[in-house]
Design a protein around this motif. Structure first.
Motif, mmCIF file in Angstrom:
data_model
loop_
_atom_site.group_PDB
_atom_site.id
_atom_site.type_symbol
_atom_site.label_atom_id
_atom_site.label_comp_id
_atom_site.label_asym_id
_atom_site.label_seq_id
_atom_site.Cartn_x
_atom_site.Cartn_y
_atom_site.Cartn_z
ATOM 1 N N SER A 99 -95.125 -14.549 -18.549
ATOM 2 C CA SER A 99 -96.015 -15.106 -19.214
ATOM 3 C C SER A 99 -97.367 -15.295 -19.158
ATOM 4 O O SER A 99 -97.957 -14.364 -17.697
ATOM 5 C CB SER A 99 -95.606 -17.031 -18.971
ATOM 6 N N GLU A 138 -103.101 -34.588 -19.795
ATOM 7 C CA GLU A 138 -103.956 -33.329 -20.365
ATOM 8 C C GLU A 138 -103.793 -33.271 -21.627
ATOM 9 O O GLU A 138 -104.858 -33.231 -22.662
ATOM 10 C CB GLU A 138 -104.162 -31.839 -19.353
ATOM 11 N N ARG A 139 -102.583 -32.772 -21.744
ATOM 12 C CA ARG A 139 -102.882 -32.822 -23.818
ATOM 13 C C ARG A 139 -103.116 -33.946 -24.336
ATOM 14 O O ARG A 139 -104.265 -34.153 -25.700
ATOM 15 C CB ARG A 139 -101.435 -32.430 -24.257
ATOM 16 N N ASN A 153 -93.776 -27.358 -30.893
ATOM 17 C CA ASN A 153 -93.358 -26.866 -29.802
ATOM 18 C C ASN A 153 -94.046 -26.792 -28.710
ATOM 19 O O ASN A 153 -93.647 -27.279 -27.487
ATOM 20 C CB ASN A 153 -94.027 -25.351 -29.673
ATOM 21 N N LEU A 156 -100.523 -28.350 -27.152
ATOM 22 C CA LEU A 156 -101.792 -28.733 -27.733
ATOM 23 C C LEU A 156 -102.479 -27.118 -28.963
ATOM 24 O O LEU A 156 -102.691 -26.263 -27.967
ATOM 25 C CB LEU A 156 -102.909 -28.942 -26.750
ATOM 26 N N ILE A 167 -105.727 -26.314 -20.263
ATOM 27 C CA ILE A 167 -106.556 -27.363 -20.698
ATOM 28 C C ILE A 167 -107.491 -27.976 -19.579
ATOM 29 O O ILE A 167 -106.606 -27.692 -18.436
ATOM 30 C CB ILE A 167 -106.123 -28.423 -21.102
ATOM 31 N N GLY A 215 -92.182 -32.366 -30.902
ATOM 32 C CA GLY A 215 -93.366 -31.913 -29.503
ATOM 33 C C GLY A 215 -92.304 -32.143 -28.967
ATOM 34 O O GLY A 215 -93.021 -31.802 -28.015
ATOM 35 N N SER A 224 -89.164 -22.206 -19.145
ATOM 36 C CA SER A 224 -90.688 -22.428 -17.591
ATOM 37 C C SER A 224 -89.418 -23.362 -16.394
ATOM 38 O O SER A 224 -90.496 -22.869 -15.397
ATOM 39 C CB SER A 224 -91.815 -22.783 -18.851
HETATM 40 C C1 B12 Z 1 -94.580 -30.229 -16.526
HETATM 41 C C2 B12 Z 1 -94.970 -29.827 -16.713
HETATM 42 C C3 B12 Z 1 -94.751 -28.547 -18.148
HETATM 43 C C4 B12 Z 1 -93.243 -28.640 -17.738
HETATM 44 C C5 B12 Z 1 -92.765 -30.052 -19.132
HETATM 45 C C6 B12 Z 1 -93.535 -29.838 -19.913
HETATM 46 C C7 B12 Z 1 -93.322 -30.322 -21.779
HETATM 47 N N1 B12 Z 1 -93.717 -30.048 -23.327
HETATM 48 O O1 B12 Z 1 -92.982 -31.192 -21.020
HETATM 49 C C8 B12 Z 1 -92.813 -27.390 -18.732
HETATM 50 C C9 B12 Z 1 -92.308 -26.464 -16.358
HETATM 51 C C10 B12 Z 1 -91.514 -27.073 -19.277
HETATM 52 C C11 B12 Z 1 -93.771 -27.119 -18.636
HETATM 53 C C12 B12 Z 1 -93.896 -25.435 -19.437
HETATM 54 C C13 B12 Z 1 -95.330 -24.988 -19.938
HETATM 55 N N2 B12 Z 1 -96.269 -25.899 -20.125
HETATM 56 CO CO1 B12 Z 1 -96.470 -26.977 -18.756
HETATM 57 N N3 B12 Z 1 -97.896 -28.806 -17.658
HETATM 58 C C14 B12 Z 1 -97.165 -29.685 -17.291
HETATM 59 C C15 B12 Z 1 -97.850 -30.829 -16.876
HETATM 60 C C16 B12 Z 1 -98.244 -30.822 -15.388
HETATM 61 C C17 B12 Z 1 -97.801 -31.787 -17.144
HETATM 62 C C18 B12 Z 1 -96.968 -32.245 -18.750
HETATM 63 C C19 B12 Z 1 -96.076 -33.901 -19.145
HETATM 64 O O2 B12 Z 1 -96.187 -34.154 -17.923
HETATM 65 N N4 B12 Z 1 -95.281 -33.422 -19.818
HETATM 66 C C20 B12 Z 1 -94.270 -35.251 -20.525
HETATM 67 C C21 B12 Z 1 -94.695 -34.971 -22.333
HETATM 68 C C22 B12 Z 1 -94.160 -35.706 -22.622
HETATM 69 O O3 B12 Z 1 -96.485 -34.983 -21.907
HETATM 70 P P1 B12 Z 1 -97.553 -33.729 -22.520
HETATM 71 O O4 B12 Z 1 -96.643 -32.331 -22.591
HETATM 72 O O5 B12 Z 1 -98.390 -34.241 -21.511
HETATM 73 O O6 B12 Z 1 -97.448 -33.762 -24.480
HETATM 74 C C23 B12 Z 1 -97.238 -34.477 -25.053
HETATM 75 C C24 B12 Z 1 -97.889 -35.845 -25.251
HETATM 76 O O7 B12 Z 1 -98.964 -35.894 -24.459
HETATM 77 C C25 B12 Z 1 -98.144 -36.448 -26.870
HETATM 78 N N5 B12 Z 1 -98.388 -37.332 -26.727
HETATM 79 C C26 B12 Z 1 -99.510 -37.212 -27.097
HETATM 80 N N6 B12 Z 1 -100.821 -37.454 -27.809
HETATM 81 C C27 B12 Z 1 -99.889 -38.411 -28.082
HETATM 82 C C28 B12 Z 1 -100.677 -39.488 -28.973
HETATM 83 C C29 B12 Z 1 -99.219 -40.306 -29.422
HETATM 84 C C30 B12 Z 1 -99.740 -41.627 -29.468
HETATM 85 C C31 B12 Z 1 -97.655 -40.482 -28.724
HETATM 86 C C32 B12 Z 1 -97.371 -41.537 -28.789
HETATM 87 C C33 B12 Z 1 -97.901 -39.014 -27.591
HETATM 88 C C34 B12 Z 1 -98.644 -38.372 -28.206
HETATM 89 O O8 B12 Z 1 -97.318 -35.042 -27.201
HETATM 90 C C35 B12 Z 1 -97.777 -34.002 -26.015
HETATM 91 C C36 B12 Z 1 -95.494 -33.463 -26.648
HETATM 92 O O9 B12 Z 1 -94.814 -33.952 -26.736
HETATM 93 C C37 B12 Z 1 -99.077 -30.277 -17.747
HETATM 94 C C38 B12 Z 1 -100.635 -31.053 -16.785
HETATM 95 C C39 B12 Z 1 -100.675 -31.684 -17.090
HETATM 96 N N7 B12 Z 1 -101.079 -32.940 -15.991
HETATM 97 O O10 B12 Z 1 -100.827 -32.792 -18.878
HETATM 98 C C40 B12 Z 1 -98.815 -28.294 -17.855
HETATM 99 C C41 B12 Z 1 -98.970 -28.580 -19.318
HETATM 100 C C42 B12 Z 1 -98.580 -29.245 -20.360
HETATM 101 N N8 B12 Z 1 -98.702 -27.270 -19.338
HETATM 102 C C43 B12 Z 1 -99.140 -26.386 -19.618
HETATM 103 C C44 B12 Z 1 -98.764 -24.569 -20.578
HETATM 104 C C45 B12 Z 1 -99.863 -23.968 -20.798
HETATM 105 C C46 B12 Z 1 -97.130 -24.612 -20.402
HETATM 106 C C47 B12 Z 1 -96.661 -23.215 -20.790
HETATM 107 C C48 B12 Z 1 -96.801 -22.653 -21.813
HETATM 108 C C49 B12 Z 1 -96.405 -22.569 -19.579
HETATM 109 C C50 B12 Z 1 -95.514 -20.793 -19.457
HETATM 110 N N9 B12 Z 1 -96.351 -20.001 -20.903
HETATM 111 O O11 B12 Z 1 -94.101 -21.137 -19.660
HETATM 112 C C51 B12 Z 1 -94.841 -24.098 -20.640
HETATM 113 C C52 B12 Z 1 -94.586 -24.662 -22.244
HETATM 114 C C53 B12 Z 1 -93.829 -25.322 -22.532
HETATM 115 C C54 B12 Z 1 -93.449 -26.176 -24.245
HETATM 116 N N10 B12 Z 1 -93.096 -25.458 -24.809
HETATM 117 O O12 B12 Z 1 -93.885 -27.372 -23.890
HETATM 118 C C55 B12 Z 1 -100.578 -26.289 -20.852
HETATM 119 C C56 B12 Z 1 -100.551 -26.591 -21.788
HETATM 120 C C57 B12 Z 1 -101.832 -25.990 -22.856
HETATM 121 C C58 B12 Z 1 -101.468 -26.840 -24.373
HETATM 122 N N11 B12 Z 1 -101.903 -25.714 -25.397
HETATM 123 O O13 B12 Z 1 -100.413 -27.209 -24.356
HETATM 124 C C59 B12 Z 1 -100.510 -27.569 -19.486
HETATM 125 C C60 B12 Z 1 -101.611 -28.878 -19.842
HETATM 126 C C61 B12 Z 1 -101.454 -27.256 -18.653
HETATM 127 C C62 B12 Z 1 -102.464 -26.368 -18.468
HETATM 128 N N12 B12 Z 1 -103.949 -27.741 -17.185
HETATM 129 O O14 B12 Z 1 -103.466 -26.086 -19.095
HETATM 130 N N13 B12 Z 1 -95.042 -27.743 -18.324
#
Ligand code: B12
Length: 315
Positions: A99, A138-139, A153, A156, A167, A215, A224
């Motif tokens: 990656s 963070e997202r 996907n 963000l 981020i 999402g 990943s």
């Molecule tokens: C655990 C984790 C992973 C896990 C699970 C990812 C997932 N999608 O859930 C795994 C190992 C699979 C992974 C993979 C990757 N990850 Co990652 N990961 C994390 C981590 C540590 C926590 C994320 C988490 O808890 N996910 C659970 C889901 C539910 O939540 P989320 O990811 O925050 O996103 C959702 C919510 O925020 C929601 N949301 C946002 N606003 C709102 C508002 C409302 C009202 C509602 C209802 C929902 C909602 O929408 C998002 C999408 O579903 C974060 C860092 C952090 N502390 O946040 C990095 C992070 C998300 N990862 C990151 C990256 C770069 C990746 C990869 C691209 C790495 C790679 N090239 O292999 C891939 C991308 C996979 C993908 N398509 O998501 C970056 C993303 C940057 C960006 N532009 O989005 C982060 C933020 C790290 C960083 N500091 O940069 N990751």
């Protein structure tokens, strides 16, 4: 110590960080994430098959930002590009895929070091910088701060600069003027309807069919997770998975995204390739684990990389 930021101070910090090489930033008053988000996350946890990993349970996102820094009241959220001209050029020469975020030095350290230097030069002394190593949502906050939208996907995505960035969050105890209060801005489905529309490129291209389309993803299917987080190699690729050569992370859902047609590049030398990749991938047994010290690949480790290469031959 002043309890509130002055407007000039906010602008000074913002400008200095952009000058350093972060490409976008936004201030936000910290509040508990919306009920809707908390419900969404609870649902996500309920549906996720943690299996062997227990990964997300362990790093369960915290809904009280002030647990990350006592008394935290505001945050500056930044986006940092990670592709450099050299990493982009090297990518096509390698026998296996890594990656793009992982070619250089350990990004956690790079981002913190750079942001800290700037903050000290702006006379800030009480803050906490976090990036990908704490359970801070963070997202959610980056989206809330207006830095982008959530795509099908799950990334963000900045509407003009795509999604190839990290981020970084800086938490402060000082308060922001009320004008910085951002009201909840809808939910990812609204983003998807508005920005992704009928496009299904990421869903169709994902080699393991991990993307749900709303999402979220099935983390046990995401390459990943399989190549980096599954330390005991207990997960396997599904039978119908398309041929791929990913051995550390995966960029497919970003590569095919139309918003990434012209990725924003980083000029930071630390993100240039930090390892002899060609030799490392063709003959990994020749190297010692310590070669990965201080690099992003350290998270998987050499043994895991070797296993990942091996696994590709068995699928
Ligand atoms: C655990 C984790 C992973 C896990 C699970 C990812 C997932 N999608 O859930 C795994 C190992 C699979 C992974 C993979 C990757 N990850 Co990652 N990961 C994390 C981590 C540590 C926590 C994320 C988490 O808890 N996910 C659970 C889901 C539910 O939540 P989320 O990811 O925050 O996103 C959702 C919510 O925020 C929601 N949301 C946002 N606003 C709102 C508002 C409302 C009202 C509602 C209802 C929902 C909602 O929408 C998002 C999408 O579903 C974060 C860092 C952090 N502390 O946040 C990095 C992070 C998300 N990862 C990151 C990256 C770069 C990746 C990869 C691209 C790495 C790679 N090239 O292999 C891939 C991308 C996979 C993908 N398509 O998501 C970056 C993303 C940057 C960006 N532009 O989005 C982060 C933020 C790290 C960083 N500091 O940069 N990751």
């Amino acid at each position: 110590m002043s309890k509130a930021f002055r407007e000039e101070e906010l602008a000074k910090i913002h400008n200095a960080l952009i000058k350093e090489g972060f490409f976008a930033g936004s201030w936000i008053c910290l509040e508990r994430p919306s009920i809707e988000f908390r419900k969404f996350y609870k649902d996500f946890l309920r549906k996720a098959k943690f299996g062997i990993l227990n990964y997300l349970q362990k790093y369960r996102l915290k809904m009280e930002p002030w647990r990350m820094l006592k008394g935290a009241s505001s945050a500056f959220i930044l986006l940092a590009p990670y592709i450099t001209p050299s990493s982009k050029a090297l990518k096509s020469k390698l026998p296996y895929k890594i990656s793009l975020y992982a070619y250089g030095k350990d990004y956690h350290r790079v981002l913190k070091k750079r942001a800290k230097k700037v903050l000290l030069s702006c006379n800030q002394d009480h803050f906490r910088i976090i990036t990908d190593s704490t359970p801070f949502p963070e997202r959610y906050f980056a989206r809330q701060a207006g830095l982008g939208f959530i795509g099908k996907n799950g990334m963000l995505i900045h509407p003009h600069r795509g999604s190839y960035f990290f981020i970084t969050v800086i938490l402060f105890q000082k308060k922001l003027p009320n004008s910085y209060k951002k009201n909840a801005v809808g939910k990812p489905q609204d983003d998807i309807n508005r920005y992704c529309k009928d496009c299904t490129r990421c869903i169709d291209a994902c080699p393991t069919g991990a993307l749900v389309g709303d999402g979220t993803l099935d983390i046990n299917l995401c390459i990943s997770t399989i190549t980096i987080e599954d330390k005991l190699s207990q997960l396997s690729y599904p039978d119908q998975s398309k041929n791929h050569k990913w051995i550390f992370g995966c960029d497919v859902c970003q590569q095919v995204c139309p918003y990434n047609h012209e990725p924003v590049l980083s000029s930071w030398k630390e993100f240039d390739p930090a390892l002899p990749f060609e030799q490392l991938l063709t003959n990994p047994t020749r190297f010692e684990e310590s070669i990965l010290n201080g690099t992003a690949l350290k998270r998987a480790g050499l043994k895991k990389l070797q296993e990942n290469i091996q696994k590709l031959y068995n699928t």
